[in-house]
Write a protein that holds these residues in place. Structure first.
Motif, short mmCIF file in Angstrom:
data_model
loop_
_atom_site.label_atom_id
_atom_site.label_comp_id
_atom_site.label_asym_id
_atom_site.label_seq_id
_atom_site.Cartn_x
_atom_site.Cartn_y
_atom_site.Cartn_z
N THR A 97 0.85 -1.19 0.00
CA THR A 97 0.00 0.00 0.00
C THR A 97 0.88 1.24 0.00
N ASP A 98 0.38 2.31 -0.64
CA ASP A 98 1.18 3.54 -0.70
C ASP A 98 0.88 4.43 0.50
N ALA A 99 1.38 5.66 0.45
CA ALA A 99 1.21 6.58 1.58
C ALA A 99 -0.25 6.92 1.84
N GLN A 100 -1.07 6.79 0.82
CA GLN A 100 -2.51 7.04 0.96
C GLN A 100 -3.29 5.76 1.25
N MET A 101 -2.55 4.67 1.55
CA MET A 101 -3.12 3.36 1.87
C MET A 101 -3.87 2.77 0.68
N GLN A 102 -3.44 3.10 -0.52
CA GLN A 102 -4.02 2.53 -1.73
C GLN A 102 -3.14 1.39 -2.24
N PRO A 103 -3.73 0.34 -2.81
CA PRO A 103 -2.94 -0.78 -3.32
C PRO A 103 -2.00 -0.33 -4.44
N THR A 104 -0.76 -0.81 -4.38
CA THR A 104 0.21 -0.51 -5.43
C THR A 104 1.21 -1.65 -5.50
N GLY A 105 2.11 -1.57 -6.45
CA GLY A 105 3.10 -2.63 -6.64
C GLY A 105 3.02 -3.20 -8.04
N SER A 106 4.01 -3.99 -8.41
CA SER A 106 4.06 -4.51 -9.78
C SER A 106 2.90 -5.46 -10.08
N ASP A 107 2.48 -6.27 -9.10
CA ASP A 107 1.35 -7.16 -9.35
C ASP A 107 0.04 -6.39 -9.50
N ILE A 108 -0.09 -5.30 -8.74
CA ILE A 108 -1.31 -4.50 -8.83
C ILE A 108 -1.42 -3.86 -10.21
N GLU A 109 -0.30 -3.30 -10.68
CA GLU A 109 -0.30 -2.68 -12.00
C GLU A 109 -0.53 -3.72 -13.10
N SER A 110 0.06 -4.90 -12.93
CA SER A 110 -0.14 -5.97 -13.91
C SER A 110 -1.59 -6.45 -13.91
N ALA A 111 -2.20 -6.50 -12.73
CA ALA A 111 -3.62 -6.89 -12.64
C ALA A 111 -4.50 -5.89 -13.37
N ARG A 112 -4.15 -4.62 -13.28
CA ARG A 112 -4.92 -3.59 -14.01
C ARG A 112 -4.80 -3.79 -15.52
N LEU A 113 -3.63 -4.20 -15.97
CA LEU A 113 -3.45 -4.49 -17.40
C LEU A 113 -4.39 -5.62 -17.84
N VAL A 114 -4.49 -6.66 -17.00
CA VAL A 114 -5.34 -7.80 -17.33
C VAL A 114 -6.80 -7.36 -17.42
N ALA A 115 -7.27 -6.63 -16.43
CA ALA A 115 -8.66 -6.18 -16.43
C ALA A 115 -8.94 -5.29 -17.64
N GLU A 116 -8.00 -4.41 -17.96
CA GLU A 116 -8.17 -3.52 -19.11
C GLU A 116 -8.25 -4.32 -20.41
N ALA A 117 -7.38 -5.33 -20.54
CA ALA A 117 -7.38 -6.15 -21.75
C ALA A 117 -8.68 -6.92 -21.91
N LEU A 118 -9.28 -7.34 -20.79
CA LEU A 118 -10.55 -8.07 -20.84
C LEU A 118 -11.75 -7.14 -20.96
N GLY A 119 -11.51 -5.85 -20.77
CA GLY A 119 -12.59 -4.89 -20.87
C GLY A 119 -13.58 -4.96 -19.73
N VAL A 120 -13.06 -5.29 -18.52
CA VAL A 120 -13.94 -5.42 -17.36
C VAL A 120 -13.38 -4.64 -16.18
N GLU A 121 -14.21 -4.46 -15.17
CA GLU A 121 -13.80 -3.80 -13.94
C GLU A 121 -12.90 -4.72 -13.13
N LEU A 122 -11.98 -4.13 -12.38
CA LEU A 122 -11.07 -4.89 -11.53
C LEU A 122 -11.52 -4.83 -10.07
N GLU A 123 -11.66 -6.00 -9.45
CA GLU A 123 -11.89 -6.09 -8.01
C GLU A 123 -10.70 -6.83 -7.40
N LEU A 124 -9.98 -6.17 -6.50
CA LEU A 124 -8.84 -6.79 -5.84
C LEU A 124 -9.32 -7.55 -4.61
#
Length: 271
Positions: free
Chosen positions: A57-84
Motif C-alpha cells: 500500500t502507498d502513503a494514501q493506503m491505496q494498493p500498489t506494486g508490480s502485481d497491482i499494475e499488472s492486474a490492471r493491465l489484465v482487467a483492461e485487456a478483458l474490458g472489465v472492472e477490476l476487483e482486488l
C-alpha cells in the motif's frame, strides 16, 4: 454444513493437496470462468499487499506494486472492472478453490506441488535468488567456490536461505530473522555479501551509495505466473494472449523495472 465449515473443509483440502497429500472425493469439473467474468463485467484478482514491491500500500493506503499494475493491465485487456481480493501467501490456493477469486496475481512462483492443485499461465515475471557483494569480501566471486570461508548474509528460513545452504556449502552463512534486519546489516557493514533477491539489493543500495552491491552469482530464477483453477482452458488461453501482448509491447517489463529496480529478463523461464 454451514458456510464457515464448508470453507474450512475446502481450505483444508487445498492445503492437503499443496503439500502432496491425497484428497478424497471432489471433482475437476469447472464452470467457464472467462464467460462468468465477461457476464458480470468484473474480474476478481487475488493479490498480496504484504509482499513489496509486488504488492503493498502507498502513503494514501491505496494498493500498489508490480502485481497491482499488472492486474490492471489484465482487467483492461478483458474490458472489465477490476476487483482486488486481498490474500496472504498461505491462502492463495484456497482463495481460488473456494471461489473467492477468479485468478491469483501475487508473485505466485510456479512449482510442481502447486501444479498438482491449480493451473498456471505463462510467466509474466521472475523472482531471482542472487549472491551480491560490494568492493570487499566476495567482490571477485563468479562461482560458489569463490565464497568458501566468506560470511554471507541471508534471511532465516526463506527460499534464499535454502538455496544458499544447498549451493554455497563453503560459505559462512549468517542468518537474519527478516529482510529488514538483513538490509540493516548490509547497510551498516556487519556483512558485505548477501544471498537474497535483487529487490533486497536495490533496497540496500539506496542506503549504501558509497559501496553499492552488485550481482555476482545467480543461484536460481523462479518464474511467477497467474494462478487459475484447473480446466479453465478458455481463460488460460486469453490470459496467455494478454501476457504475450504486454511482454511484446514492453508494458510488463516497464512495470517490473519500475517497482523492482531490476530489468525483466529478455526470455522468461517456461512454467
Amino acid at each position: 454444513m454451514n458456510r464457515r465449515n464448508l470453507l474450512a473443509t475446502v481450505s483444508a483440502a487445498a492445503f492437503a493437496l499443496v503439500i502432496g497429500l491425497p484428497m478424497l472425493g471432489g471433482s475437476n469439473a469447472m464452470a467457464d470462468t472467462l464467460a462468468d467474468i465477461q457476464q458480470r463485467g468484473k474480474i476478481r484478482i487475488a493479490v498480496d499487499l504484504g509482499s513489496p514491491p509486488f504488492g503493498m500500500t502507498d502513503a494514501q493506503m491505496q494498493p500498489t506494486g508490480s502485481d497491482i499494475e499488472s492486474a490492471r493491465l489484465v482487467a483492461e485487456a478483458l474490458g472489465v472492472e477490476l476487483e482486488l481480493v486481498q490474500v496472504t501467501g498461505p491462502n492463495r490456493v484456497p482463495a481460488l478453490l473456494t471461489g473467492q477469486a477468479d485468478i491469483v496475481m501475487a508473485s505466485f512462483s510456479v512449482n510442481a506441488e502447486r501444479k498438482k492443485v491449480i493451473d498456471f499461465t505463462d510467466a509474466y515475471g521472475v523472482i531471482q535468488i542472487v549472491v551480491a557483494a560490494g568492493s570487499g569480501a566476495g567482490a571477485n566471486a563468479t562461482k560458489p567456490e569463490d565464497l568458501n570461508g566468506v560470511q554471507v548474509g541471508t534471511t532465516r528460513g526463506s527460499t534464499n536461505d535454502l538455496e544458499a545452504t544447498a549451493k554455497l556449502p563453503g560459505a559462512q552463512l549468517t542468518r537474519y530473522d527478516d529482510d529488514a534486519t538483513l538490509v540493516t546489516a548490509l547497510v551498516s557493514g556487519q556483512v558485505d555479501v548477501m544471498a537474497s533477491s535483487p529487490q533486497i539489493m536495490t533496497a540496500v543500495n539506496q542506503r549504501r551509495a558509497a559501496d553499492p552491491l552488485t550481482v555476482k552469482i545467480v543461484l536460481k530464477t523462479n518464474p511467477y505466473a497467474i494462478g487459475l483453477r484447473k480446466g479453465e482452458d478458455a481463460l488460460k488461453a486469453k490470459l496467455n494472449a494478454v501476457i504475450a501482448e504486454n511482454l511484446k509491447n514492453g508494458k510488463l517489463s516497464e512495470i517490473y523495472n519500475r517497482y523492482t529496480g531490476v530489468p525483466l529478463p529478455a526470455i522468461l523461464p517456461k512454467t
